[in-house]
Design a protein around this motif. Structure first.
Motif, PDB file in Angstrom:
ATOM      1  N   SER A 241       6.916  15.624 -27.676  1.00 42.74           N
ATOM      2  CA  SER A 241       6.128  16.382 -28.649  1.00 42.74           C
ATOM      3  C   SER A 241       6.564  17.838 -28.745  1.00 42.74           C
ATOM      4  O   SER A 241       6.677  18.393 -29.846  1.00 42.74           O
ATOM      5  CB  SER A 241       4.643  16.292 -28.296  1.00 42.74           C
ATOM      6  OG  SER A 241       4.429  16.781 -26.976  1.00 42.74           O
ATOM      7  N   SER A 242       6.806  18.470 -27.591  1.00 43.55           N
ATOM      8  CA  SER A 242       7.190  19.880 -27.617  1.00 43.55           C
ATOM      9  C   SER A 242       8.534  20.079 -28.307  1.00 43.55           C
ATOM     10  O   SER A 242       8.697  20.991 -29.127  1.00 43.55           O
ATOM     11  CB  SER A 242       7.240  20.442 -26.192  1.00 43.55           C
ATOM     12  OG  SER A 242       8.083  19.650 -25.376  1.00 43.55           O
ATOM     13  N   HIS A 243       9.492  19.196 -28.003  1.00 41.66           N
ATOM     14  CA  HIS A 243      10.808  19.312 -28.635  1.00 41.66           C
ATOM     15  C   HIS A 243      10.711  19.071 -30.133  1.00 41.66           C
ATOM     16  O   HIS A 243      11.370  19.758 -30.919  1.00 41.66           O
ATOM     17  CB  HIS A 243      11.779  18.312 -28.000  1.00 41.66           C
ATOM     18  CG  HIS A 243      13.157  18.374 -28.568  1.00 41.66           C
ATOM     19  ND1 HIS A 243      13.635  17.406 -29.422  1.00 41.66           N
ATOM     20  CD2 HIS A 243      14.153  19.291 -28.440  1.00 41.66           C
ATOM     21  CE1 HIS A 243      14.871  17.722 -29.773  1.00 41.66           C
ATOM     22  NE2 HIS A 243      15.208  18.843 -29.202  1.00 41.66           N
ATOM     23  N   LEU A 244       9.878  18.123 -30.550  1.00 44.81           N
ATOM     24  CA  LEU A 244       9.712  17.849 -31.976  1.00 44.81           C
ATOM     25  C   LEU A 244       9.125  19.058 -32.711  1.00 44.81           C
ATOM     26  O   LEU A 244       9.543  19.368 -33.831  1.00 44.81           O
ATOM     27  CB  LEU A 244       8.800  16.631 -32.167  1.00 44.81           C
ATOM     28  CG  LEU A 244       9.485  15.269 -32.188  1.00 44.81           C
ATOM     29  CD1 LEU A 244       8.435  14.154 -32.252  1.00 44.81           C
ATOM     30  CD2 LEU A 244      10.446  15.145 -33.355  1.00 44.81           C
ATOM     31  N   CYS A 245       8.183  19.753 -32.079  1.00 46.46           N
ATOM     32  CA  CYS A 245       7.606  20.955 -32.703  1.00 46.46           C
ATOM     33  C   CYS A 245       8.660  22.035 -32.884  1.00 46.46           C
ATOM     34  O   CYS A 245       8.746  22.665 -33.945  1.00 46.46           O
ATOM     35  CB  CYS A 245       6.462  21.481 -31.839  1.00 46.46           C
ATOM     36  SG  CYS A 245       4.997  20.438 -31.834  1.00 46.46           S
ATOM     37  N   VAL A 246       9.483  22.257 -31.858  1.00 51.69           N
ATOM     38  CA  VAL A 246      10.538  23.264 -31.935  1.00 51.69           C
ATOM     39  C   VAL A 246      11.558  22.884 -33.004  1.00 51.69           C
ATOM     40  O   VAL A 246      12.019  23.731 -33.778  1.00 51.69           O
ATOM     41  CB  VAL A 246      11.219  23.440 -30.566  1.00 51.69           C
ATOM     42  CG1 VAL A 246      12.440  24.344 -30.669  1.00 51.69           C
ATOM     43  CG2 VAL A 246      10.233  24.015 -29.557  1.00 51.69           C
ATOM     44  N   GLY A 248      11.022  21.050 -35.671  1.00 55.49           N
ATOM     45  CA  GLY A 248      10.414  21.251 -36.977  1.00 55.49           C
ATOM     46  C   GLY A 248      10.407  22.710 -37.404  1.00 55.49           C
ATOM     47  O   GLY A 248      10.719  23.027 -38.556  1.00 55.49           O
ATOM     48  N   LEU A 249      10.082  23.606 -36.475  1.00 59.49           N
ATOM     49  CA  LEU A 249      10.066  25.036 -36.783  1.00 59.49           C
ATOM     50  C   LEU A 249      11.458  25.542 -37.138  1.00 59.49           C
ATOM     51  O   LEU A 249      11.645  26.263 -38.127  1.00 59.49           O
ATOM     52  CB  LEU A 249       9.511  25.824 -35.598  1.00 59.49           C
ATOM     53  CG  LEU A 249       8.007  25.709 -35.331  1.00 59.49           C
ATOM     54  CD1 LEU A 249       7.655  26.395 -34.014  1.00 59.49           C
ATOM     55  CD2 LEU A 249       7.208  26.319 -36.472  1.00 59.49           C
TER      56      LEU A 249
END
Length: 313
Positions: A241-246, A248-249
Motif C-alpha cells: 500500500s505504501s509503495h502504491l501511494c508513492v 501514484g503521487l
C-alpha cells in the motif's frame, strides 16, 4: 561549436510573483517543509543504517529513495527560498544548467527506483520462498547503481542539446528553478530536436517504467487473490500500500507535467505541479512509508536510546 553563441551569462528566476507579505509567509512555510523533509528522510536513513534488522532489499531501496528525496529538496528549495527574499537575485548560466541536470537526474532515478521497488514487492509476494535467492545483495546493488547511472546518462543528452542552443534574448525564467522546458523557451533557435528528445525520454523513462509497475502489481493482485485467509490477504496488501501511494503521487504529477496537453495557463499550473514534486513529494514519501507500521518509529527510538546509553556509560 566552440562558443555555442551563448551571450546570456545569467538568468533571473521569476518564481511566484506575489506580494511581499505572501512571499514572507511562503518563505516561512517552505522553510518549515524543507527542514521537515531533511529531518524525516534523514531519520529513515539513520534507522535503516543503525538497525541490522532493516538490512533487507526492501529497505535498501527505501534508503536510496530517501537519498533521492533529500537531494531533490536540496537542489531546488534553497534557490527558491533565496528568490522569495531577493526576487532579482540572478543564477549563472552554468549554475542553471547544473540545477537542471541534477533535478532531472534525481527525477529519473526515483522513477527507476520505484520500478525496482515494485519488482521487490512482486518477488516477495509471488515468489516468497525464493525471495533471498532472487534478490541477492549483488543484484540489489546492481539495480541501485543502474538506476542512478541510467538516470544521469539520459539527462546528459538533454544538457548537451541545450549547450548547442544560442541564448541571446530574454533572460527571465518563468519558474522557481531552472526547469528544462522553461529554459528552452528562452532559446534563440528552433528547439524541435530538444522537444523530440524530451518526448522520447518521457516515453522511455516515464511511461515505460509506469507500465512495468502496472505489470508487477497486476501479478501481485492475482497472487494475493489466491491467498485463502483474509488476514493473509490483508498483510500482503499492506506491504504494497505504501509503495502504491508513492507511485501514484510521483507518476501522477509527472505524467501531467510532461505528457498532458497544454492548457490555457500551462506555466502557472506547471509551477504548482513542480512545487509538489520539489517540496511535498519528498516530504510525503517517508511519512507514507512510516504509516505502514510503527516499526520504523520504534526502531528509531531504540537506536536513539542505545546511543544515549552509550554516551552515559
Amino acid at each position: 561549436m566552440g562558443e555555442n553563441q551563448t551571450s546570456v551569462t545569467e538568468f533571473i528566476l521569476l518564481g511566484f510573483p506575489l506580494g511581499l507579505r505572501v512571499q514572507l509567509l511562503l518563505f516561512g512555510l517552505f522553510s518549515l517543509f524543507y527542514t521537515f523533509t531533511l529531518l524525516v528522510n534523514g531519520a529513515i536513513l539513520g534507522v535503516i543504517s543503525l538497525d541490522p534488522r532493516w538490512h533487507t532489499p526492501m529497505y535498501f531501496f527505501l534508503s536510496h529513495l530517501a537519498i533521492v528525496d533529500i537531494a531533490y529538496a536540496c537542489n531546488t528549495v534553497p534557490q527558491m527560498l533565496v528568490n522569495l527574499l531577493s526576487p532579482t537575485m540572478p543564477i549563472s548560466f552554468p549554475g542553471c544548467l547544473t540545477q537542471t541536470f541534477l533535478f532531472l537526474t534525481f527525477a529519473h532515478t526515483e522513477c527507476l527506483l520505484l520500478v525496482v521497488m515494485s519488482y521487490d514487492r512482486y518477488v516477495a509476494i509471488c515468489h516468497p520462498l525464493r525471495y533471498s535467492a532472487i534478490l541477492s545483495w549483488r543484484l540489489c546493488i546492481t539495480l541501485a547503481i543502474t538506476s542512478w547511472a541510467c538516470g544521469s546518462l539520459v539527462v546528459l543528452v538533454h544538457v548537451s542539446l541545450i549547450l548547442r542552443l544560442p541564448f541571446c534574448g530574454p533572460h527571465e525564467i518563468n519558474h522557481f528553478f531552472c526547469e528544462l522546458l522553461s529554459v528552452l523557451r528562452l532559446a534563440c533557435a528552433d528547439t524541435w530536436l530538444n522537444q523530440v528528445v524530451i518526448l522520447a525520454a518521457s516515453l522511455l523513462v516515464l511511461v515505460g517504467p509506469f507500465c512495468l509497475v502496472l505489470v508487477s502489481y497486476t501479478h501481485i493482485f492475482f497472487a494475493v487473490l489466491k491467498i485463502q485467509s483474509r488476514e493473509g490477504r490483508r498483510k500482503a496488501f499492506s506491504t504494497c500500500s505504501s509503495h502504491l501511494c508513492v507511485v501514484g503521487l510521483f507518476f501522477g504529477s509527472a505524467l501531467v507535467i510532461y505528457m498532458a496537453p497544454k492548457s490555457s495557463h500551462p506555466e502557472e499550473q506547471q509551477k504548482v505541479l513542480f512545487l509538489f514534486h520539489s517540496i511535498f513529494n519528498p516530504m510525503l514519501n517517508p511519512l507514507i512509508y512510516s504509516l505502514r507500521g510503527t516499526e520504523l518509529k520504534s526502531a528509531l527510538r531504540r537506536a536513539l536510546c542505545k546511543e544515549s546509553h552509550c554516551q552515559l556509560e
